[in-house]
Enzyme design. Structure first.
Site, PDB file in Angstrom:
ATOM      1  N   SER A 187      -7.574   6.284   9.640  1.00  0.00           N
ATOM      2  CA  SER A 187      -6.721   4.951   9.137  1.00  0.00           C
ATOM      3  C   SER A 187      -5.588   5.788   8.906  1.00  0.00           C
ATOM      4  O   SER A 187      -5.607   7.028   8.687  1.00  0.00           O
ATOM      5  CB  SER A 187      -7.350   4.623   7.933  1.00  0.00           C
ATOM      6  OG  SER A 187      -6.499   3.889   7.423  1.00  0.00           O
ATOM      7  N   TYR A 219     -11.401   5.957   0.035  1.00  0.00           N
ATOM      8  CA  TYR A 219     -11.257   5.736   1.511  1.00  0.00           C
ATOM      9  C   TYR A 219     -10.320   6.579   2.133  1.00  0.00           C
ATOM     10  O   TYR A 219     -10.601   6.959   3.349  1.00  0.00           O
ATOM     11  CB  TYR A 219     -10.810   4.192   1.577  1.00  0.00           C
ATOM     12  CG  TYR A 219     -10.452   3.570   2.912  1.00  0.00           C
ATOM     13  CD1 TYR A 219     -11.659   3.222   3.651  1.00  0.00           C
ATOM     14  CD2 TYR A 219      -9.322   3.432   3.225  1.00  0.00           C
ATOM     15  CE1 TYR A 219     -11.278   2.748   5.127  1.00  0.00           C
ATOM     16  CE2 TYR A 219      -8.876   2.783   4.409  1.00  0.00           C
ATOM     17  CZ  TYR A 219     -10.126   2.671   5.536  1.00  0.00           C
ATOM     18  OH  TYR A 219      -9.823   1.927   6.814  1.00  0.00           O
TER      19      TYR A 219
END
Length: 268
Positions: A144, A157
């Protein structure tokens, strides 16, 4: 110019394939003649995706919770038994977070790392002998842009996505001379249900859509760009809007400026 890899007849195994990015990548690869192996936890949802693909009979739904090692080993055995080989492995299954560090329990921190890092490491290590034996194939990880930047509300995350990026870099260095490609994809905001499923600090799904995700790239656009980059053998693939691409560029040129930008940005 690099030649596009032909996907016709290739076996492409995708985790987190029942919706969103995974489903879109499955559709793009199947449209080019690939045989798709779809993996997620729910058989019915996988079957819906399989039946929506061209030539559904040549695709396979294999149920597994990727955090369960025995289920992963069983899924791997099924794939080899049914298909005999694996050409691309796309580690896509993931879990996001929307919580401040001080509100996030350790249980939630560990749950994110388990899905976004350890389970991907385990699946890749399980499948690696097949790639080494074939002396061919590509292993891809969906990281990401958050894994390159680190922003508010996404600490574990960002950490997990950064960790899988570095692990993939080491894997690439170890296997590149054996015919195996390793790619990491860094999506920006893509319009999927990722934010509905994102965990809050207590580990419960937040169950609402983020504005940035709502205005993000269509999954089909993301899949087209990603699959093409993989076919070209690219290893570092950033797919997103202008804002995310600028952020990635600034992160490489001036981390100090990036940190200042992030502090001023509303990212929730």
């Amino acid at each position: 110019m690099a030649k596009l890899e032909n996907l016709n007849g290739k076996v492409v195994w995708i985790t987190g394939a029942s919706s969103g990015i995974g489903k879109a990548i499955a559709q793009e690869c199947a449209a080019q003649g690939a045989q798709i192996v779809l993996t997620a936890r729910r058989f019915e949802e996988l079957e819906n995706v399989r039946l929506s693909l061209p030539n559904p009979d040549q695709h396979l739904s294999v149920v597994a919770d990727i955090t369960n090692e025995s289920q992963v080993e069983k899924a791997y055995a099924t794939v080899l038994e049914q298909k005999g080989r694996i050409d691309w492995l796309i580690n896509n299954a993931g879990l996001s977070l929307r919580a401040l560090i001080q509100e996030t329990t350790m249980q939630t921190e560990r749950a994110i790392m388990e899905v976004d890092y350890f389970s991907q490491v385990f699946l890749t290590k399980t499948v690696l002998p097949t790639f080494l034996k074939q002396k061919s194939g590509r292993i891809a990880f969906i990281s990401s842009v958050a894994g390159l930047l680190g922003t508010q509300y996404r600490a574990s995350y960002s950490a997990a996505k950064g960790a899988i990026h570095m692990w993939a870099n080491s894997l690439r260095a170890e296997v590149s001379d054996q015919g195996i490609g390793v790619s990491v994809i860094f999506p920006g905001f893509v319009k999927t249900n990722v934010s509905f499923n994102a965990l809050n600090g207590e580990g419960k799904p937040q169950a609402k859509q983020d504005e940035a995700i709502e205005n993000g790239l269509a999954p089909e656009d993301f899949a087209q760009q990603t699959v093409k980059a993989l076919q070209l053998g690219e290893e570092y693939i950033v797919v997103g809007g202008t804002k995310e691409k600028i952020g990635v560029l600034v992160s490489r040129i001036s981390p100090k400026l990036l940190y200042k930008m992030i502090r001023k940005t509303k990212v929730k």
